[in-house]
Design an enzyme around this catalytic site. Sequence first.
Site, PDB file in Angstrom:
ATOM      1  N   TRP A 264       0.955  -1.158   0.082  1.00  0.00           N
ATOM      2  CA  TRP A 264       0.013  -0.059  -0.061  1.00  0.00           C
ATOM      3  C   TRP A 264       0.877   1.283   0.110  1.00  0.00           C
ATOM      4  CZ3 TRP A 264      -4.285  -1.376  -2.044  1.00  0.00           C
ATOM      5  CH2 TRP A 264      -4.802  -2.513  -1.805  1.00  0.00           C
TER       6      TRP A 264
ATOM      7  N   ASP B  59      -2.089   6.561   6.182  1.00  0.00           N
ATOM      8  CA  ASP B  59      -2.962   5.647   5.694  1.00  0.00           C
ATOM      9  C   ASP B  59      -3.158   4.714   6.955  1.00  0.00           C
ATOM     10  OD1 ASP B  59      -4.631   3.574   4.742  1.00  0.00           O
ATOM     11  OD2 ASP B  59      -3.149   3.145   2.934  1.00  0.00           O
TER      12      ASP B  59
ATOM     13  N   LYS C 237     -11.951  -2.322   6.686  1.00  0.00           N
ATOM     14  CA  LYS C 237     -11.145  -3.238   7.259  1.00  0.00           C
ATOM     15  C   LYS C 237     -11.278  -3.273   8.639  1.00  0.00           C
ATOM     16  CE  LYS C 237      -8.715  -3.444   3.857  1.00  0.00           C
ATOM     17  NZ  LYS C 237      -7.623  -2.651   3.182  1.00  0.00           N
TER      18      LYS C 237
HETATM   19  C1  LIG Z   1      -6.987  -2.121   1.828  1.00  0.00           C
HETATM   20  C2  LIG Z   1      -6.068  -1.290   1.923  1.00  0.00           C
HETATM   21  C3  LIG Z   1      -6.017  -0.125   0.959  1.00  0.00           C
HETATM   22  C4  LIG Z   1      -6.978   0.120  -0.261  1.00  0.00           C
HETATM   23  O1  LIG Z   1      -8.269   0.692   0.301  1.00  0.00           O
HETATM   24  P1  LIG Z   1      -9.514   0.858  -0.687  1.00  0.00           P
HETATM   25  O2  LIG Z   1     -10.432   1.501  -0.114  1.00  0.00           O
HETATM   26  O3  LIG Z   1      -9.686  -0.533  -1.413  1.00  0.00           O
HETATM   27  O4  LIG Z   1      -8.693   1.971  -1.702  1.00  0.00           O
HETATM   28  C5  LIG Z   1      -5.184   1.047   1.413  1.00  0.00           C
HETATM   29  N1  LIG Z   1      -4.420   0.974   2.388  1.00  0.00           N
HETATM   30  C6  LIG Z   1      -4.164   0.000   3.157  1.00  0.00           C
HETATM   31  C7  LIG Z   1      -3.192  -0.211   4.418  1.00  0.00           C
HETATM   32  C8  LIG Z   1      -5.234  -1.083   3.165  1.00  0.00           C
HETATM   33  O5  LIG Z   1      -5.289  -2.131   3.946  1.00  0.00           O
END
Ligand SMILES: *Cc1c(COP(=O)(O)O)cnc(C)c1O
Length: 356
Positions: free
Chosen positions: A101, A168, A192
Site C-alpha cells: 500500500w 494511511d 477493514k
Molecule cells: C485495503 C487497504 C487500502 C486500499 O483501500 P481501498 O479502499 O480498497 O482503496 C489501502 N491501504 C491499506 C493499508 C489497506 O489495508
Amino acid sequence: MKVYNFSAGPAILPQEVFAEASEAVKDFNGIGLSILEISHRSKEFQAVMDEAVALAKELLSIPEGYEVLFLQGGASSQFMMTTMNLLGEGETVAYVDTGTWSAKAIKEAELYGNVNVVASSKEEGYDQIPKGYSVPADAKYVHLTSNNTIFGTQFQSFPDVNVPIVADMSSDIFSRSIDVSKFGIIYAGAQKNMGPSGVTMAIVKKDFVAEPVRNVPTMLNYNTHIGKGSMFNTPPVFPIYVSMLTMRWIKKHGGVDKINELNTAKANLIYSTLDNSELFYGRAKKEDRSKMNAVFLIKDESLAPAFLEACAAAGCNGVKGHRSVGGFRASIYNAMSIEGVQKLVDVITEFEKANA
Ligand SMILES: *Cc1c(COP(=O)(O)O)cnc(C)c1O
C-alpha cells in the site's frame, strides 16, 4: 456451525451492528422508510452524519482545527488526493515504504512532486518497520502506512519528526489511541476496521490544506468537503450509517483504549501459539508485529492445503494468505472476539499435533 471471519477486508463487523443495520434497511428509526431511500438532506440522515463526526472526534480525541470527512473512492484515491492537494510543483515529500500500500501511495505522489523515500523495508521483504531514519526539513510532510495489512507489520509508535505526518490507517483505525496533533491528514478506507466498503474517512487539519498548491477538481479538493460537511454531493449514506453504528459499539465497549487491550490480548494469544510451534512461524519481526493482521507461514509448504481445510472445517474463514505473500493471514480486527482467536489457535495446535 458458528463461522469466524478472519478475512482482511471487507471484514468482520460486530454482530450487533449487522442486526441494527438490517433493521434500518427495513425501517429506519421507526420512520416507516428504509435508510436506503431517505434523502441525504433529511434531518434523519443529517443526525447520522453529525453523530458519526462527533463519535470519531470523541473516540480519537481529535483536537480543534481538524475536520472529519466521509469521502468516496477508497483509500486508494487518498494516495492521489493527499499529494494533489498538498504537494506543489517542485516540492518534496517524504515516504516510508513498508509494503504494497505504501508503494502504491508513492507511485501516485510521483505524479505531483519530488518523492524522497526516506526508509524502506522492501529489501527485507517488508517483514519489518524501518527505524533510525530522518526526514529532511524541506519535506512538506512524511507519509506512512500505520498498519501493513498484507505483510502484517504495524508502527507501534509514530516517529518524532519535524514535519506533519500523513497516514494511511485503513487497517488499524480505531484500534488504539493516537496523538492526532502529529498528523496533517489521517485517512482510512472503512472496510477493514470500521464499516462496509464504500466510504473513506479522512481526518484533515484545516490549516494544512488551506493554501491551494494547484488547481484541483472540485470533488478532489478537501476544502470542498470541509465547506459542505461531506455533503457536497450525495455521500455514501449506508456505509456512513454502518460506520457510525460501529463507532457507537466501540464507545459502548469502553473506547479505543479498552479495544486496544482486547486487541493486545488477541494478538498475544495467536503470536505466542506461533512462537511455540514447531510447524508454523510468524512472518514479521517480533517487535513490529501487527495486532490486526497476523501473517504466518508453515515450514512444510505441502501441508498448507490441509491446514486450510482444517480451518474451514472448524469454521475459521478467510485464513488464506495474500497472494503476494503466501502462507496464512488471520485478520483479527476490533470485532473479532477472543473466542474466535482461541478457535483458530485450537486448530493450529491440533493440526500441529497431527502433523509435526
Ligand atoms: C485495503 C487497504 C487500502 C486500499 O483501500 P481501498 O479502499 O480498497 O482503496 C489501502 N491501504 C491499506 C493499508 C489497506 O489495508
